[in-house]
Structures are given as structure tokens and as C-alpha cells.
Design a protein around this motif. Structure first.
Motif, mmCIF file in Angstrom:
data_model
loop_
_atom_site.group_PDB
_atom_site.id
_atom_site.type_symbol
_atom_site.label_atom_id
_atom_site.label_comp_id
_atom_site.label_asym_id
_atom_site.label_seq_id
_atom_site.Cartn_x
_atom_site.Cartn_y
_atom_site.Cartn_z
ATOM 1 N N MET B 95 1.649 -2.896 1.360
ATOM 2 C CA MET B 95 0.285 -2.424 1.568
ATOM 3 C C MET B 95 0.254 -0.895 1.531
ATOM 4 N N GLY B 96 1.214 -0.311 0.865
ATOM 5 C CA GLY B 96 1.262 1.153 0.759
ATOM 6 C C GLY B 96 0.088 1.687 -0.046
ATOM 7 N N THR B 97 -0.056 3.008 -0.048
ATOM 8 C CA THR B 97 -1.215 3.621 -0.695
ATOM 9 C C THR B 97 -1.300 3.284 -2.178
ATOM 10 N N ALA B 98 -0.174 3.405 -2.873
ATOM 11 C CA ALA B 98 -0.191 3.173 -4.314
ATOM 12 C C ALA B 98 -0.541 1.720 -4.614
ATOM 13 N N HIS B 100 -2.212 -0.242 -2.662
ATOM 14 C CA HIS B 100 -3.605 -0.430 -2.267
ATOM 15 C C HIS B 100 -4.539 -0.001 -3.397
ATOM 16 N N VAL B 101 -4.263 1.176 -3.944
ATOM 17 C CA VAL B 101 -5.106 1.701 -5.024
ATOM 18 C C VAL B 101 -5.045 0.786 -6.251
ATOM 19 N N ASN B 102 -3.887 0.175 -6.456
ATOM 20 C CA ASN B 102 -3.743 -0.688 -7.625
ATOM 21 C C ASN B 102 -3.988 -2.170 -7.334
ATOM 22 N N CYS B 135 5.167 0.072 3.353
ATOM 23 C CA CYS B 135 5.487 0.591 2.014
ATOM 24 C C CYS B 135 6.917 0.215 1.678
ATOM 25 N N CYS B 139 6.587 2.503 -5.433
ATOM 26 C CA CYS B 139 5.192 2.833 -5.699
ATOM 27 C C CYS B 139 4.829 2.829 -7.192
#
Lengths: 583, 181
Positions: B95-98, B100-102, B135, B139
Motif C-alpha cells: 500500500m505504498g505511495t507508488a 497507491h498512485v498506480n 511498502c 516501487c
């Protein structure tokens, strides 16, 4: 002839081990005099799995996106001089993007075998510690670091020489040297990559730091989620001991130093120095008030110096090339290079190492190749949950500690998550608050409760239930959480909200007052309709609708009952005539 | 930090597991006299039992002399520790940022729908447990999930479903073989 397969965690995830096995089978079957080796991540994650073939003149050809069934062909190319297909090898454009970088911390990752100390020795490994131990005093070491201008790469950017000097000044003993490898920022993975690709480089950095501050024991605090990094570090420590670079009387100089690894257990807050120390002592990782600083009272109340992985990776380079050579790169106040993890909606994601001072535009567009599917760039998130979103109008900001801080974001550990026009900034802020709320250790009320309340408000807004006054309430909470938190986790938790409010306030307002999500990401705020002109009355949408919200027939244009619609978007995906609109 | 009032997935499982505590003796022998080793002991215990049942926590407390509340405190503070048994296959969904964005949330929806469980739960047949993690550090290959140590990259909802179905099929074949042999 040598064949080298890049096998960092990311390469392995992309299938590098299978490629390596296929190559090995091919080599054994044909009984070839070829050595098959492994290396760490070379940074070009978007090209993984990557295979380098070195011919008899040590000329390298880089093959990209290799699959196991290409193994035979690769061997043919390598042995018989068959010309590779253009798509199989690295393009000139990608080579150019590599050439724009300057590798200091990543100097060996992706070129040497991290599991073999001889490879490290062959690239002048452990020469820096030899020089330090035989020709320099601790104060001279600290002075050299001061000349280099090296600052902490973990986030705050504190001058490294200052920390070393503070620990050196302490009379008490024993002293401890700690490597912070608890890389918790979601979206950053350079520490993992350095540990996996060049573990001896970090060990050498620890040795130099240990000598400078007067420590004889060093500890690696590594994230439990990085099993490969732990394994390679264990191998490296063992090999360094065998060769006499760790242990008693190192290189006959009378300097004793040894290292051990402590695996973290999953807590973001343990990246904070005092929380990390509590965790090392087997306690819950909760920060405490500073001062006393770890340099005064750290691990078991003894002087302790804590440095980040990337910081330490730079240290041996500085002593081989001189502090002045390091200081010659970068800007006035931010010297040297910095590694960034370029991810998100980017064409060429991976690790890049650049001299400080390059602009964000150069990093994202020249090196990163621009935005995925050529969509419009919206923002880049830097510094993770403690950082902020930098908008398009600030793309020419130079990448250095001061300039990035001025935008409201922070340099952080070097995560750069790129977002395009389809990313909702309110939802992004909600995502980070969800993270900090979960990771707050609970010690300070403002952080524990404040992040929870902020998350509630942000969730309300993205659910389309935002109220007038929510933005102002958020702003007030941001200030209070900043003021009322002991450590940087709470102190910086509001940053994602503050920066999105600063640069994308209109998006917040559209959510609250117009009940619209301009990026079409917040499902609760979407309205699906079927265009009368475009609909061919085929009925595919109605058959796929999970709530039977669509009605019509081959004579009547299909319509969506908004009361029944759950906004799943299935109709839009299945419509062959693109007749479903979303707003 | 979340307070679950003793009811959430983090709450200690009140049932005594009855696991063989003697397996832990070598670990305790090695670490109990070394100060600051509680996290390491719990990590080794989890390696042995797959999770940390309450009797193991009590046993660690009595053997090390660390007060039980402190042992529970540490066991519930760190996300790595599990107080309930997990399925045969542990899905760690990044569920890391990258990710999440993808589109990690679409992957989560697909997994939850496929297995009829939510984050932190185990399927009825004890085959799969879903854990959302912060994470995984892959990423550039986002979105990713790790199942029993193997990373699956560049997921789409359909790809995620397919992977789970294949694991289930493979598992049935293997257990079928074991049953007949």
C-alpha cells in the motif's frame, strides 16, 4: 566471458532469478566456459530483468527486459557474435539518461557481485579504511567530512561531521555506531538497493564512522521487510571478518570494531533516532524528548551516533577521492549527489543519482522520460508522509535541501512519486494521513488524535460529504498537530495536507462545494451517464451492471438510474462505443 | 495507532493455543540473559509457530522476567507480529505511495472479492491471509504483492485474481497428491 544478472529485490520481482536459472541451464547443457554472476540493482528498474554480457575484451552489452526463453539466444549472441535485435539491448536514449547521472552512493550497485568481497576489493574496496586507520586521526577524519559538506541523507539533512564530532567529544564509553536502515518512507527504496548491491561499502562507512567517534561496536538496524538486504549484509559481515576488516586489531592498527544486525519489526516511527534506540533495546519504538541527544545518551544511555545508509555509502568515496571532490558537486549548501527513487506515473521509474542542484524538470523529464502515456504532469510528491506535493509551476525548482523545503515539501529520504492529471490531490492527502494515523506511536495526544480527526475530515471530503468550514478546520488542526508533537512524525504529518491546500485548494473546494472530483478519482463524486447520440442500444452495459441500475432495450436508449448506481465504472469499461460519460 | 478496545485484529487471541512451548527453549537459552532481546525472541517465536499465541507470550514473559504487559505491548506495537494464526499463503499487498498512485486499491478490491475476506482476515479454508503492508520497496514495479516471499509485480485486478486461482489450483493438486501417496 562473463554474464551478469541484476538481482536486487526489484530485479527478482521482475523475474531475474528465473532468467539466471535459464542461463545456467543453457551454460551447463552446452558445457560453456562462461561464468555466471549476480549483481545488485543498477537503477533502471523499468528495464528489469537486466543482463550484462562482458566479452573477452571486457566490453559490456546490456540486455533489457530479458525473459527466461531468451536464454539460448543470448548465449548465441554472446558466443557467436550474432547481432542482437534492437529491442533486446539498452537503447541509446536510456544510455544517455544514465550518463546524466553521477554515481557516488550507487557507484558499485549493479556492477559488482555483492556476495563476494573480492569484487569489492577489486574496485579499491576497504582502501579508504586503510588510509584512515594508517594515516589519519579521528579529528582529521571529522575534518575531512566537514570539508566534503556531507549532510544526512535520511531526511533532515543534518551535517554529518557535526554528529560525528558530538559523539567524538563524549568522554563516556563504550560508544556505539548505528546504521539506520529502517527505510520506512513508502515510495523510497534507495537504502534497500545500496544494501543489496554494495553491502561492503556501508560496512566500510561504518568502520570509518566508528573510528572517528571512538566506537568499537556497530549495529545495523534493518527493516524486517528487506530479507535480501539482511541476507547480503550477513554474508558481507562474515567475509569482512574473515579478511580481517572487522574484529580485533584491524589491519594491525590496534583498532577494534565489530558489527551485528538487528531486524526491525515494522514501525515507521523507528526511523526516528530515539525511537530506533528504544527498539534496539527491545522496547516499543516510542520517541523521547531531546536533549539529551543520542550523541550524549543513546543506546543503553551511552554515546551513540546514528547515520542513514546512503550517508554512509558516500563516506568511503569521500576518503578515496577527497572531501573537496565531493564538495565540488552540488550547490552552495547542499554538496555532493543524492539518490532518488523515481516512481508513480513515470515512464522510466527506478533509482537515479544526480548532483544536487539539478531541477525537478531535468530529473523527471530528461532522466525519467516524462509522464506515463504522455498525460499532463500534475505534481511530484517528495519526502513521503513528512513531505509534500510540488506542483507543475515549480518544476524548475533545483533539487537541494533549502529549495525543496521552501516549497513546503522536504527532501526526505529521496522518494519522488510523480502524479498526473488523474491523481486527486485530496485523496493523496487522505492516503498520507491514513498512513501517519496508523503509524503514530500514540505518545503525543496531538499526533494520536489530531491525525485521526484530520483523516476523518479528509475521508468525509473525498466521500462527497465535505462541509463548509472543513478546510479551515483542517488548517487549524495542521498547526496544532505540528506544535503538539514531540517527534518529526507528528511534526511533519500535516505537510501533505498543507502543501495540497497551498497549491491545489481549488480541488478541495470543488469536492466540498461542487461535489465534483476534478481528477475523476473519488468514486462517490462521480456521475455516470449514457450519451443518447453515442448509444447503439446493444445492452452490454445493462448486462454487466452489478446493481441492475441500467435499463433500456434495442429500441430505447439505455439510461442509468442514479439512485441505484454504485459508481463502479463497469459500464464505462465494457461499452464498445464509448457512450458512457463520467463527470 | 488504533485502539480496538480489545476487539480488533490486533487484540490477543484469548484462546490458549496449546503449542509445544519447549521448541522455544533453545531461543530463550540464547537470548534471555542478553538485555534488549525481546523483539528478537518474539521474531524467532513467530518463525516457529507462525504467530504469537497468548501462551507463548506468557511463557516468554515468565522466562525472561519481562512483565507480561510489556511483552504484549511490544507484540502489539510492531506490525510484523501476528496474534492470530495465518493461512497457508500470506498475501502482503503493498500500500505504498507508488502502488497507491498506480491503483493498489483496485487490486485490494479484486483480492477481497475473490477470497471474500478483508485486510487482516483469513479465508475459511485457511489457505489465504490478506495483510496490507506499508511498502515492499519494489516501487518501480507497482502495484505489487508478495505471497510467501515471492513478489508479483505490475498487477492488474485480473492478474491478481489469476495468480490466486493458480495458487489454489496448484495447492489442490499438491495436497491431492499427498493424500493419495
Amino acid at each position: 566471458m562473463r554474464i551478469v544478472v541484476g538481482q536486487g529485490s526489484c530485479g527478482i520481482a521482475a523475474g531475474a532469478t528465473k532468467v539466471s536459472t535459464a542461463l545456467e541451464n543453457e551454460i551447463t547443457q552446452r558445457n560453456l566456459p562462461v561464468s555466471l554472476e549476480l549483481t545488485g540493482c543498477c537503477g533502471t528498474c523499468y528495464l528489469e530483468p537486466v543482463v550484462d554480457i562482458y566479452d573477452e575484451h571486457n566490453e559490456k552489452t546490456t540486455f533489457v527486459m530479458v525473459t527466461p526463453d531468451m536464454a539460448g539466444e543470448l548465449i548465441d549472441i554472446a558466443l557467436e557474435g550474432k547481432t542482437p535485435v534492437e529491442t533486446q539491448i539498452i537503447s541509446a536514449e536510456d544510455m544517455e539518461a544514465q550518463a546524466k547521472q553521477k554515481k557516488v552512493a550507487l557507484r558499485n550497485a549493479g556492477s559488482i557481485n555483492p556476495e563476494d568481497i573480492n569484487d569489492y576489493l577489486a574496485v579499491d574496496g576497504y582502501k579508504a579504511i586503510e588510509k584512515v586507520l594508517t594515516t589519519m586521526s579521528p579529528t582529521e577524519v571529522i575534518e575531512e567530512i566537514k570539508i566534503s559538506g556531507l549532510r544526512g541523507r535520511g531526511g533532515a539533512g543534518f551535517p554529518t561531521w557535526f554528529k560525528w564530532n558530538a559523539a567524538y567529544q563524549q568522554k563516556e564509553s563504550p560508544k556505539y555506531m548505528v546504521c539506520n536502515a529502517d527505510e520506512g518512507d513508502p515510495g523510497a527504496f534507495m537504502d534497500r538497493s545500496v544494501l543489496e548491491g554494495d553491502p561492503h561499502g556501508i560496512i566500510e562507512g561504518m568502520l570509518i564512522g566508528g573510528y572517528a567517534i571512538g566506537a568499537s561496536e556497530g549495529i545495523f538496524y534493518v527493516r524486517a521487510e528487506y530479507p535480501l538486504a539482511i541476507k547480503r549484509l550477513e554474508i558481507a559481515i562474515e567475509q569482512a571478518r574473515e579478511k580481517g576488516f572487522l574484529g580485533k586489531n584491524i589491519l594491525g592498527t590496534g583498532f577494534d570494531f565489530d558489527l551485528w544486525i538487528k531486524a526491525g519489526a515494522g514501525a515507521f516511527v523507528c526511523g526516528e533516532e530515539t525511537a530506533l534506540i528504544a527498539s534496539l533495546e527491545g522496547e516499543r519504538g516510542m520517541p523521547r524528548l531531546k536533549p539529551p541527544f543520542p550523541a550524549q545518551k543513546g543506546y543503553w544511555q551511552k554515546p551513540t551516533n546514528i547515520n542513514n545508509v546512503e550517508t554512509l555509502a558516500n563516506v568511503p568515496w569521500i576518503f578515496r577521492n577527497g572531501g573537496a571532490a565531493f564538495a565540488a558537486m552540488g550547490t552552495e549548501l547542499s554538496k555532493g549527489t543524492k539518490v532518488f527513487a523515481l516512481t508513480g506515473k513515470i515512464k522510466k521509474g527506478g533509482l537515479v543519482e544526480i548532483p544536487m542542484g539539478l531541477s525537478l524538470r531535468e530529473v523527471i523529464f530528461d532522466i525519467g522520460g516524462g509522464i506515463l502515456d504522455d498525460k499532463a504532469f500534475k505534481a511530484v510528491q517528495m519526502g513521503g508522509p513528512s513531505g509534500g506535493c510540488i506542483p507543475a509551476q515549480l518544476l524548475d525548482t533545483p533539487v537541494d535541501y533549502e529549495s525543496i523545503t521552501k516549497t513546503g515539501a522536504i527532501m526526505g529520504s529521496g522518494g519522488m512519486v510523480v502524479m498526473d492529471e488523474t491523481t486527486c490531490m485530496v485523496e493523496m492527502a487522505r492516503f498520507f494521513l491514513d498512513f501517519t494515523r496508523k503509524e503514530s506511536c500514540g505518545k503525543c495526544i496531538h499526533c494520536r488524535m489530531g491525525t485521526k480527526r484530520m483523516l476523518e475530515i479528509l475521508t468525509r471530503i473525498t466521500d462527497g460529504k465535505g462541509k463548509e468550514g472543513d478546510i479551515e478546520l483542517l488548517e487549524e488542526l495542521c498547526e496544532k498537530v505540528k506544535e503538539g508533537s514531540l517527534c518529526a512524525l507528528g511534526g511533519t504529518a500535516p505537510n501533505p495536507v498543507l502543501t495540497t491546500l497551498q497549491y491545489f485548494r481549488d480541488e478541495y473546494e470543488a469536492h466540498i462545494y461542487e461535489h465534483k472530483c476534478p481528477s475523476h478519482q473519488c468514486t462517490h463524486l462521480l456521475t455516470y451517464t449514457i450519451s443518447e447520440e453515442a448509444c447503439r442500444k446493444c445492452g452490454i452495459c445493462a448486462r454487466n451492471c452489478p446493481t441492475d441500475a441500467i435499463s433500456g432495450s434495442k429500441d430505447v436508449v439505455y439510461v442509468i438510474d442514479q439512485d441505484l448506481c454504485i459508481k463502479c465504472g463497469k459500464c464505462k469499461t465494457v461499452c464498445p462505443f464509448k457512450a458512457v460519460d463520467v463527470d | 495507532m488504533q485502539c480496538c478496545k480489545g476487539q480488533g485484529p490486533q487484540a490477543p487471541d484469548p484462546t490458549v493455543s496449546g503449542v509445544d512451548l519447549s521448541l522455544l527453549i533453545p531461543v530463550l537459552e540464547k537470548y534471555k540473559s542478553k538485555p534488549g532481546s525481546l523483539i528478537t525472541i518474539l521474531q524467532k517465536a513467530q518463525d516457529l509457530y507462525g504467530y504469537l499465541p497468548i501462551d507463548v507470550l506468557d511463557y516468554v514473559a515468565s522466562e525472561t522476567g519481562i512483565k507480561p504487559p510489556n511483552v504484549y505491548g511490544v507484540a502489539t506495537f510492531y506490525t510484523q507480529f501476528r496474534l492470530k494464526p495465518i493461512g497457508k499463503y500470506l498475501i502482503m499487498l503493498c500500500m505504498g505511495t507508488a502502488c497507491h498512485v498506480n491503483g493498489a486499491s483496485a487490486i485490494e478490491d479484486a483480492i477481497c472479492d475473490e477470497l471474500k475476506i478483508v485486510d487482516g482476515e483469513t479465508t475459511e479454508d485457511n489457505l489465504f491471509t490478506l495483510n496490507n503492508v506499508a511498502c515492499l520497496g519494489c516501487c518501480s514495479l507497482s502495484p505489487v504483492m508478495m505471497i510467501n516471499g515471492e513478489t508479483h509485480a505490475k498487477l492488474t485486478p485480473d492478474k491478481a485474481r489469476k495468480i490466486l486461482r493458480e495458487i489454489r489450483k496448484q495447492d489442490q493438486l499438491e495436497t491431492g497428491k499427498e493424500a493419495t501417496s
